[in-house]
Scaffold this motif. Structure first.
Motif, short mmCIF file in Angstrom:
data_model
loop_
_atom_site.label_atom_id
_atom_site.label_comp_id
_atom_site.label_asym_id
_atom_site.label_seq_id
_atom_site.Cartn_x
_atom_site.Cartn_y
_atom_site.Cartn_z
N LEU A 61 17.30 33.91 -33.98
CA LEU A 61 16.87 33.12 -32.72
C LEU A 61 17.54 31.57 -32.95
O LEU A 61 17.57 31.05 -33.96
CB LEU A 61 15.16 32.83 -32.71
CG LEU A 61 14.88 32.17 -31.25
CD1 LEU A 61 15.12 32.97 -30.15
CD2 LEU A 61 13.24 32.32 -31.39
N GLY A 62 18.15 31.01 -31.84
CA GLY A 62 18.67 29.80 -31.77
C GLY A 62 20.13 29.72 -32.44
O GLY A 62 20.60 28.69 -32.45
N THR A 63 20.83 30.81 -32.58
CA THR A 63 22.30 30.91 -32.95
C THR A 63 23.01 32.15 -32.29
O THR A 63 22.30 32.97 -31.66
CB THR A 63 22.29 31.13 -34.61
OG1 THR A 63 23.61 31.03 -34.84
CG2 THR A 63 21.78 32.55 -34.99
N ASN A 64 24.18 32.03 -32.23
CA ASN A 64 24.95 33.14 -31.71
C ASN A 64 25.52 33.79 -32.77
O ASN A 64 26.38 35.08 -32.65
CB ASN A 64 25.96 32.55 -30.86
CG ASN A 64 25.65 32.05 -29.45
OD1 ASN A 64 24.37 32.71 -29.06
ND2 ASN A 64 26.39 31.19 -28.95
N ASP A 65 25.32 33.54 -34.05
CA ASP A 65 25.86 34.36 -35.14
C ASP A 65 25.24 35.53 -35.43
O ASP A 65 24.09 35.77 -35.27
CB ASP A 65 25.66 33.59 -36.47
CG ASP A 65 26.44 32.24 -36.61
OD1 ASP A 65 27.30 32.10 -35.87
OD2 ASP A 65 25.99 31.22 -37.29
#
Length: 178
Positions: A17-21
């Motif tokens: 959550l909170g990243t596109n990685d």
């Protein structure tokens, strides 16, 4: 949540959550249910595609009441565990205790056996667990002792019987029965 789990299982990665990685995951998933798999397949409860994905190897373990031969071994295991936990010497079971254990139907399955053994270990003052040391769950015991259920009785009849029982219990005092 089921769609996210399915995606993680199929693609072998999760996106925190909170990243596109994308984070690679390597997991083995073990699931257990006491609901038949065909009932779980109802789309309103559980996604079929997820069931297909997680149901690779199915192992059916019958309830303890159908595996009476396992009861002594399981009981001895928990007796050893709880004797050690509560600082007691290794306890054995009397023949009457084994008989009592094997006669019971275990509506609570192995957990009920486990807690009955723990209770016996705590309460006994002897070197062996006797039949009278073994007490089964009062919850299950109350259900077993209640009158057999007549499946032909409708809900109205059940309610009526419950009300009549409550009135009788409180000696016709309707306020207390309510």
């Amino acid at each position: 949540q089921q769609s996210r789990l399915l995606t993680a299982l199929q693609n072998r990665y999760v996106t925190p959550l909170g990243t596109n990685d994308k984070l690679q995951v390597d997991i083995r998933l073990i699931c257990a249910t006491n609901v038949p798999i065909n009932v779980l397949g109802d789309e309103s409860k559980f996604r079929r595609d997820l069931i297909y994905r997680i149901n690779t190897v199915e192992i059916t373990i019958p309830p303890l009441r159908d595996r009476k031969e396992d009861i002594p071994l399981i009981a001895e295991h928990y007796a050893m565990v709880y004797a050690q936990k509560y600082g007691k010497p290794a306890l054995t079971f009397s023949k009457d205790a084994y008989k009592k254990l094997s006669k019971y139907t275990y509506p609570g399955n192995v957990r009920e056996l486990q807690y009955a053994i723990e209770r016996a270990i705590i309460m006994t003052e002897n070197d062996a667990i006797e039949a009278e040391d073994i007490l089964f769950s009062p919850i299950e015991h109350a259900e077993l002792e209640s009158a057999p259920i007549d499946k032909s009785v409708n809900l109205g009849q059940v309610e009526k019987n419950a009300i009549l029982n409550a009135i009788s219990k409180h000696e016709c005092n309707v306020s207390k029965a309510a």
